[in-house]
Write a protein that holds these residues in place. Structure first.
Motif, PDB file in Angstrom:
ATOM      1  N   ALA A  77       0.796  -1.160   0.250  1.00 18.13           N
ATOM      2  CA  ALA A  77       0.059  -0.029  -0.015  1.00 18.13           C
ATOM      3  C   ALA A  77       0.840   1.278  -0.029  1.00 18.13           C
ATOM      4  CB  ALA A  77      -0.880   0.013   1.323  1.00 18.13           C
ATOM      5  N   LEU A  78       0.380   2.406  -0.554  1.00 23.14           N
ATOM      6  CA  LEU A  78       0.933   3.810  -0.628  1.00 23.14           C
ATOM      7  C   LEU A  78       0.212   4.728   0.011  1.00 23.14           C
ATOM      8  CD1 LEU A  78       3.428   5.417  -1.972  1.00 23.14           C
ATOM      9  CD2 LEU A  78       1.819   5.437  -4.145  1.00 23.14           C
ATOM     10  N   LEU A  79       0.720   5.514   0.762  1.00 20.61           N
ATOM     11  CA  LEU A  79       0.030   6.517   1.423  1.00 20.61           C
ATOM     12  C   LEU A  79       0.274   8.044   0.920  1.00 20.61           C
ATOM     13  CD1 LEU A  79      -1.716   6.069   3.979  1.00 20.61           C
ATOM     14  CD2 LEU A  79       0.187   4.297   3.561  1.00 20.61           C
ATOM     15  N   LEU A  80      -0.731   8.728   0.531  1.00 18.67           N
ATOM     16  CA  LEU A  80      -0.697  10.092  -0.029  1.00 18.67           C
ATOM     17  C   LEU A  80      -1.209  11.091   0.807  1.00 18.67           C
ATOM     18  CD1 LEU A  80      -1.013   8.767  -3.715  1.00 18.67           C
ATOM     19  CD2 LEU A  80       1.170   9.617  -2.839  1.00 18.67           C
ATOM     20  N   ALA A 198      -7.313  -3.244  -7.526  1.00 21.96           N
ATOM     21  CA  ALA A 198      -6.556  -2.162  -6.682  1.00 21.96           C
ATOM     22  C   ALA A 198      -7.614  -1.378  -5.930  1.00 21.96           C
ATOM     23  CB  ALA A 198      -5.741  -1.441  -7.115  1.00 21.96           C
ATOM     24  N   VAL A 199      -7.521  -0.977  -4.786  1.00 25.70           N
ATOM     25  CA  VAL A 199      -8.229  -0.279  -4.073  1.00 25.70           C
ATOM     26  C   VAL A 199      -7.812   1.003  -3.505  1.00 25.70           C
ATOM     27  CG1 VAL A 199      -9.488  -0.452  -1.555  1.00 25.70           C
ATOM     28  CG2 VAL A 199      -9.151  -2.424  -2.983  1.00 25.70           C
ATOM     29  N   VAL A 200      -8.568   2.046  -3.411  1.00 22.24           N
ATOM     30  CA  VAL A 200      -7.977   3.544  -2.974  1.00 22.24           C
ATOM     31  C   VAL A 200      -9.118   3.987  -2.017  1.00 22.24           C
ATOM     32  CG1 VAL A 200      -7.249   4.212  -5.342  1.00 22.24           C
ATOM     33  CG2 VAL A 200      -9.602   4.626  -4.887  1.00 22.24           C
ATOM     34  N   HIS A 201      -8.414   4.690  -1.021  1.00 25.93           N
ATOM     35  CA  HIS A 201      -9.347   5.374  -0.121  1.00 25.93           C
ATOM     36  C   HIS A 201      -8.957   6.860   0.102  1.00 25.93           C
ATOM     37  CE1 HIS A 201     -10.818   1.784   2.215  1.00 25.93           C
ATOM     38  NE2 HIS A 201      -9.616   1.083   1.880  1.00 25.93           N
ATOM     39  N   GLU A 223       3.932  -4.677  -7.551  1.00 23.44           N
ATOM     40  CA  GLU A 223       4.182  -3.958  -8.844  1.00 23.44           C
ATOM     41  C   GLU A 223       3.316  -2.786  -9.023  1.00 23.44           C
ATOM     42  OE1 GLU A 223       5.746  -2.976 -12.537  1.00 23.44           O
ATOM     43  OE2 GLU A 223       6.592  -4.351 -11.007  1.00 23.44           O
ATOM     44  N   PHE A 224       2.129  -2.771  -8.831  1.00 22.03           N
ATOM     45  CA  PHE A 224       1.285  -1.618  -9.209  1.00 22.03           C
ATOM     46  C   PHE A 224       1.588  -0.705  -8.061  1.00 22.03           C
ATOM     47  CE2 PHE A 224      -2.621   0.653  -8.373  1.00 22.03           C
ATOM     48  CZ  PHE A 224      -2.747   1.483  -9.732  1.00 22.03           C
ATOM     49  N   GLN A 227       4.859   1.174  -9.431  1.00 23.24           N
ATOM     50  CA  GLN A 227       4.644   2.302 -10.452  1.00 23.24           C
ATOM     51  C   GLN A 227       3.794   3.368  -9.893  1.00 23.24           C
ATOM     52  OE1 GLN A 227       5.744   1.809 -13.404  1.00 23.24           O
ATOM     53  NE2 GLN A 227       6.628  -0.171 -13.046  1.00 23.24           N
ATOM     54  N   ALA A 228       3.018   3.261  -9.073  1.00 31.44           N
ATOM     55  CA  ALA A 228       2.231   4.113  -8.352  1.00 31.44           C
ATOM     56  C   ALA A 228       2.966   5.277  -7.658  1.00 31.44           C
ATOM     57  CB  ALA A 228       1.063   3.892  -7.446  1.00 31.44           C
ATOM     58  N   TRP A 229       4.039   4.445  -6.928  1.00 28.98           N
ATOM     59  CA  TRP A 229       4.697   5.338  -6.289  1.00 28.98           C
ATOM     60  C   TRP A 229       5.846   6.383  -7.157  1.00 28.98           C
ATOM     61  CZ3 TRP A 229      10.483   4.298  -6.079  1.00 28.98           C
ATOM     62  CH2 TRP A 229      11.213   5.170  -5.258  1.00 28.98           C
ATOM     63  N   ARG A 230       6.253   5.583  -8.087  1.00 29.20           N
ATOM     64  CA  ARG A 230       7.213   6.565  -9.251  1.00 29.20           C
ATOM     65  C   ARG A 230       6.112   7.596  -9.782  1.00 29.20           C
ATOM     66  NH1 ARG A 230      11.307   4.548 -12.059  1.00 29.20           N
ATOM     67  NH2 ARG A 230      10.289   5.249 -14.032  1.00 29.20           N
ATOM     68  N   LYS A 231       4.958   7.335 -10.064  1.00 28.66           N
ATOM     69  CA  LYS A 231       4.180   8.306 -10.367  1.00 28.66           C
ATOM     70  C   LYS A 231       3.905   9.425  -9.538  1.00 28.66           C
ATOM     71  CE  LYS A 231       1.969   7.916 -13.722  1.00 28.66           C
ATOM     72  NZ  LYS A 231       2.449   8.234 -15.303  1.00 28.66           N
ATOM     73  N   SER A 232       3.850   9.130  -8.031  1.00 32.31           N
ATOM     74  CA  SER A 232       3.731  10.036  -6.955  1.00 32.31           C
ATOM     75  C   SER A 232       4.906  10.852  -6.686  1.00 32.31           C
ATOM     76  CB  SER A 232       3.403   9.176  -5.617  1.00 32.31           C
ATOM     77  OG  SER A 232       4.521   8.614  -5.167  1.00 32.31           O
ATOM     78  N   LEU A 233       5.867  10.360  -6.988  1.00 33.47           N
ATOM     79  CA  LEU A 233       7.392  11.164  -6.874  1.00 33.47           C
ATOM     80  C   LEU A 233       7.208  12.258  -7.882  1.00 33.47           C
ATOM     81  CD1 LEU A 233      10.316   8.414  -6.899  1.00 33.47           C
ATOM     82  CD2 LEU A 233       9.175   9.787  -5.077  1.00 33.47           C
TER      83      LEU A 233
END
Length: 395
Positions: A77-80, A198-201, A223-224, A227-233
């Motif tokens: 999971a990735l936090l934003l 995938a799930v978003v919150h 993997e997803f 890729q999302a982390w790379r986009k978030s940068l």
């Protein structure tokens, strides 16, 4: 394997390198490099590196990632910084100009604008469908469809999407799927159980639970998430250290809060169906909900979200009655957002209709007498009493 309630408190503790029971707030933008250049390079390029630079990650976010992956039964999971940061980052990880997205008619208002205005402006086609019938999704599939994005229960009309059917359709056509699980929370619904990718919150809501932070989360495969982390940068919506710490604190009581909220909301919705001044109550846990059977199939509990439509011989009378009730309420606060320990109420037509009606001649989405209620953990008798005295003002 430990139970969820235990993992909400203890999972990811290896990221707390101190002797403190409560992890510290890592209030720093950058970290001292390792002893060699190669070590610093490894930190700079490692997914969600907790000890390089805050935009890349921090230790609290790493711990949160493990907990949220456990909650949503995903690998990572990735936090934003916000729910919209999570939605936009996840979607833009999947599609580029020339691609096609299938979305619903009913989404969170800001997400609606993102799908209706932002994506088309960058050459991404979006088809909006009625989420209550899988045939609508099937009919919308094109050769360039790369993503199906759904939200269930939907905000604010509480319609249900058949997750298993959407996931099967997507697999058959090699389409990626994302579900906004904010309204349900992972305690009440885990989309991965039905094959969703995938799930978003908006972690601002049930996950944080105290209306004192903003945050977003993306849960999916390693993997997803990479890729999302790379986009978030590049998009730069980093979660602040303080909000990260508050979210970690809030998650510790998630199961307890959701259990009480579910109980309160079901009892309140059942009681409201018998009250004067109310035309209709919509709650996924009520047999009167048109998709109650589907909700029972894919949900473990029915959340704290419900709507009431006030009686009135015309839309204008409904609007006037809504204004009256909002002014009379004492415990329920008239405020946007949801999922906190306190009960909130808001007027959807004032928010969603104004966004939608940028298109000339479009019929308003929601009745003017509709109120959306987010039920908290106050005593149920006090919640009933507050609504009763407010409804009596209409008689």
């Amino acid at each position: 394997m430990r139970n969820l309630e235990t993992d909400l408190i203890h999972k990811g503790e290896q990221y707390n390198e101190t002797r403190a029971i409560t992890p510290p707030i890592y209030q720093t933008a950058t970290y001292i490099a390792g002893e060699t250049i190669d070590e610093q390079l490894a930190d700079a390029t490692s997914t969600k590196s907790p000890f390089f630079y805050h935009r890349h990650g921090n230790p609290t976010n790493s711990q949160l990632g493990e907990i949220l992956a456990k909650l949503e039964k995903t690998e990572d999971a990735l936090l934003l910084a916000t729910g919209m940061a999570a939605i936009s980052t996840a979607v833009l990880t999947c599609v580029v100009a020339g691609d096609h997205v299938i979305a619903q008619h009913a989404h969170y208002a800001a997400a609606q604008v993102f799908f209706k205005e932002f994506l088309p402006a960058y050459g991404i086609e979006v088809t909006h469908v009625d989420q209550t019938d899988i045939a609508n999704f099937e009919a919308a599939v094109q050769k360039n469809t790369k993503l199906i994005y759904v939200e269930t229960p939907s905000n604010p009309n509480l319609e249900i999407t058949d997750l298993e059917a959407v996931a099967q359709l997507a697999r058959n056509n090699k389409i990626f799927t994302i579900v906004d699980n904010t309204f349900a929370s992972p305690i009440n619904q885990t989309p991965r159980d039905f094959g969703i990718d995938a799930v978003v919150h908006s972690a601002t809501k049930y996950l944080g639970g105290h209306s004192d932070l903003t945050a977003g989360a993306i849960c999916g495969s390693k993997e997803f998430i990479h890729q999302a982390w790379r986009k978030s940068l590049l998009l730069g919506a980093s979660l602040s250290p303080m909000d990260s710490w508050l979210l970690l604190r809030g998650l510790k009581t998630l199961t307890l809060r959701i259990k009480q909220i579910n109980e309160n909301a079901l009892e309140l919705a059942t009681w409201l169906e018998g009250q004067q001044g109310i035309k209709k109550v919509t709650y996924a846990g009520l047999p009167s909900h048109s998709q109650h059977a589907l909700a029972k199939k894919q949900m473990h509990g029915f959340t704290g979200m419900l709507t009431i439509e006030l009686s009135g011989d015309s839309e204008q009378i409904g609007y006037s009655n809504a204004q009256t009730v909002l002014k009379q309420l004492e415990i329920f606060a008239n405020a946007v957002s949801l999922g906190g320990v306190e009960s909130l109420v808001t007027h959807p037509a004032s928010l969603w209709n104004s966004v939608q009606q940028r298109e000339a001649g479009v019929k308003p989405l929601f009745p003017l007498g509709l109120l959306r209620i987010s039920v908290g953990i106050e005593h149920i008798d006090d919640l009933k009493a507050d609504l009763k005295q407010a409804l009596l003002s209409l008689i």
